[in-house]
Design a protein around this motif. Structure first.
Motif, short mmCIF file in Angstrom:
data_model
loop_
_atom_site.label_atom_id
_atom_site.label_comp_id
_atom_site.label_asym_id
_atom_site.label_seq_id
_atom_site.Cartn_x
_atom_site.Cartn_y
_atom_site.Cartn_z
N LEU A 82 0.82 -1.21 0.00
CA LEU A 82 0.00 0.00 0.00
C LEU A 82 0.86 1.27 0.00
O LEU A 82 0.50 2.27 -0.63
CB LEU A 82 -0.94 -0.01 1.21
CG LEU A 82 -2.04 -1.08 1.16
CD1 LEU A 82 -2.71 -1.24 2.52
CD2 LEU A 82 -3.08 -0.74 0.10
N ASP A 86 0.65 4.24 -2.58
CA ASP A 86 0.40 5.56 -2.02
C ASP A 86 1.43 6.57 -2.51
O ASP A 86 1.09 7.70 -2.88
CB ASP A 86 0.42 5.47 -0.49
CG ASP A 86 -0.17 6.71 0.17
OD1 ASP A 86 -1.34 7.00 -0.08
OD2 ASP A 86 0.54 7.36 0.94
N GLU A 89 0.67 7.37 -6.15
CA GLU A 89 -0.54 8.18 -6.27
C GLU A 89 -0.34 9.60 -5.77
O GLU A 89 -0.96 10.54 -6.27
CB GLU A 89 -1.69 7.50 -5.52
CG GLU A 89 -2.17 6.21 -6.20
CD GLU A 89 -2.90 5.26 -5.28
OE1 GLU A 89 -3.35 4.21 -5.77
OE2 GLU A 89 -3.03 5.56 -4.08
N ASP A 90 0.56 9.76 -4.77
CA ASP A 90 0.83 11.08 -4.22
C ASP A 90 2.01 11.78 -4.88
O ASP A 90 2.33 12.92 -4.53
CB ASP A 90 1.11 10.98 -2.72
CG ASP A 90 -0.10 10.53 -1.92
OD1 ASP A 90 -1.21 10.59 -2.48
OD2 ASP A 90 0.07 10.13 -0.75
N THR A 149 -9.46 -0.67 2.68
CA THR A 149 -8.38 0.31 2.59
C THR A 149 -8.38 1.00 1.24
O THR A 149 -8.19 2.22 1.14
CB THR A 149 -7.02 -0.37 2.84
OG1 THR A 149 -7.07 -1.07 4.09
CG2 THR A 149 -5.90 0.66 2.91
N GLN A 153 -8.81 4.94 0.30
CA GLN A 153 -7.85 5.65 -0.54
C GLN A 153 -8.54 6.34 -1.71
O GLN A 153 -8.16 7.44 -2.11
CB GLN A 153 -6.78 4.67 -1.05
CG GLN A 153 -5.70 5.31 -1.93
CD GLN A 153 -4.76 6.21 -1.17
OE1 GLN A 153 -4.99 6.57 -0.01
NE2 GLN A 153 -3.68 6.61 -1.81
N ASP A 156 -9.85 9.48 -0.34
CA ASP A 156 -8.72 10.36 -0.06
C ASP A 156 -8.23 11.04 -1.34
O ASP A 156 -7.98 12.25 -1.36
CB ASP A 156 -7.60 9.54 0.59
CG ASP A 156 -6.41 10.38 1.00
OD1 ASP A 156 -6.23 10.57 2.21
OD2 ASP A 156 -5.65 10.84 0.12
N ILE A 157 -8.09 10.28 -2.40
CA ILE A 157 -7.59 10.82 -3.66
C ILE A 157 -8.56 11.81 -4.28
O ILE A 157 -8.17 12.90 -4.73
CB ILE A 157 -7.32 9.67 -4.66
CG1 ILE A 157 -6.13 8.82 -4.20
CG2 ILE A 157 -7.04 10.23 -6.07
CD1 ILE A 157 -5.96 7.55 -5.01
N LYS A 177 -9.62 3.72 5.57
CA LYS A 177 -8.23 3.65 5.11
C LYS A 177 -7.25 3.19 6.19
O LYS A 177 -6.21 2.60 5.86
CB LYS A 177 -7.81 5.04 4.60
CG LYS A 177 -6.42 5.08 4.00
CD LYS A 177 -6.09 6.47 3.47
CE LYS A 177 -4.65 6.51 2.98
NZ LYS A 177 -4.27 7.84 2.49
N LYS A 241 -4.33 16.58 0.88
CA LYS A 241 -5.04 15.53 1.60
C LYS A 241 -6.08 16.13 2.55
O LYS A 241 -5.85 17.14 3.20
CB LYS A 241 -4.06 14.66 2.38
CG LYS A 241 -3.21 13.80 1.47
CD LYS A 241 -2.58 12.65 2.22
CE LYS A 241 -1.90 11.70 1.25
NZ LYS A 241 -1.36 10.52 1.91
#
Length: 335
Positions: A82, A86, A89-90, A149, A153, A156-157, A177, A241
């Motif tokens: 993850l 992450d 993606e970030d 999870t 996410q 969150d995104i 998450k 975020k």
């Protein structure tokens, strides 16, 4: 391990036994263009908190922690699987004060390493020398948590920099998450020990209280101490975020309307256009409006609720005290 001094005494011995198991697992087979990436990802360190909790829980529920080692390893693999996604993606290039895997070996190879990892995690669960019913129970829990999870996410995104984020939204995100994800190791450890179903429900509930507290502390560390991103603070602001601070500032109508407008503008901006002055302004705004204090109070409240849940667990006093140590660590940690 440099982080060992930060961990509760009750899990330090389990961390050491995990390190030996990790070494054996990581050297068991070699795979072209994969093993090097695996070794790099695991060499960046980490607290090993989750897998150690798995072994501790197994022990406290009367089981043999050695039998829980494969599942504990699977939870650590899930954690790193993850983290790789992450970071991609970030667009993060630093974690644990080192280059992230995708920044080190490239995006295609990093994704491929992560794919291998999740397959290996399921292999560890199904290949362990446990009763078939227990292995199936562990697989179901593992799959359930992975799905939850990913759902968190997704929120969150897609809600980054959204002007309507509130505390209800925030808690929905972090419950999905973080809460299930944190509870999985100790639930799995109890399953390996043969704990009854009635004991598992309070363990999941404990995660739903302690998981958000863990994430809130993470939000605060990002604004004050940094999170192993080369000394950089405010990464969550750059990434837009929906943190508890952002949610509370908007819902609580902190500052003036103009200030809240600037907050949304900074958080929603592309990370590469966010300046150091922008980050400093947001952190100062949170401090001036007592937003950081509110966040810590929420973490403390959730820790108190976690202690109430803990009292319902069928554990001896020594076992409950071990879990109390974990709760205190989650709320007060600096790393």
């Amino acid at each position: 391990m440099s982080l060992m001094t930060e961990l509760p005494e009750s899990i330090k011995t389990h961390v050491l036994s995990l390190e030996e198991f990790f070494k054996q697992e990581n050297t068991r087979e070699t795979h072209d263009f994969i093993t090097e990436g695996l070794n790099y990802q695991f060499s960046t360190g980490g607290k090993r908190l989750r897998p150690a909790l798995c072994l501790l829980s197994c022990e406290l529920f009367g089981g043999d922690p050695d039998k829980a080692l494969p599942f504990a390893m699977a939870t650590e693999i899930l954690h790193n699987f993850l983290l790789i996604h992450d970071d991609i993606e970030d667009d993060d290039v630093m974690r644990r004060d080192q280059k992230t895997l995708w920044a080190e070996i490239g995006l295609p190879n990093a994704l491929n390493v992560a794919d291998f990892m999740i397959a290996r995690a399921y292999g560890l669960i199904t290949e362990s020398q446990l009763p078939v019913d227990t292995s199936l129970q562990l697989c179901r829990a593992f799959s359930h948590v992975l799905q939850k999870t990913v759902e968190g996410q997704a929120l969150d995104i897609n809600l980054r920099g959204h002007p309507d984020v509130n505390l209800e939204t925030y808690y929905r995100i972090v419950t999905l998450k973080t809460a299930y994800y944190l509870a999985l190791p100790w639930v799995g450890g109890a399953m390996v020990a043969g704990a009854e179903e009635a004991s598992l429900d309070p363990l999941w509930k404990l995660g739903r209280r302690l998981g958000p507290a863990f994430q809130i502390r993470d939000d605060l560390i990002d604004l004050t101490e940094g999170k192993g991103r080369g000394g950089e603070v405010g990464c969550d602001i750059r990434e837009g975020k929906p943190s508890i601070c952002y949610a509370h500032a908007l819902e609580g109508k902190k500052g003036s309307e103009e200030e809240r407008g600037r907050l949304v503008e900074i958080v929603r901006a592309d990370r590469n256009s966010t300046t150091e002055d922008d980050i400093a302004w947001v952190i100062d705004f949170y401090r001036r409006e007592q937003v950081l204090d509110f966040a810590q109070e929420e973490a403390n409240r959730l820790a108190g609720e976690s202690l109430e849940v803990l009292d319902s667990l069928p554990l001896p006093d020594a076992g409950k005290e071990s879990f109390r140590d974990i709760i205190r660590f989650v709320v007060d940690r600096k790393v």
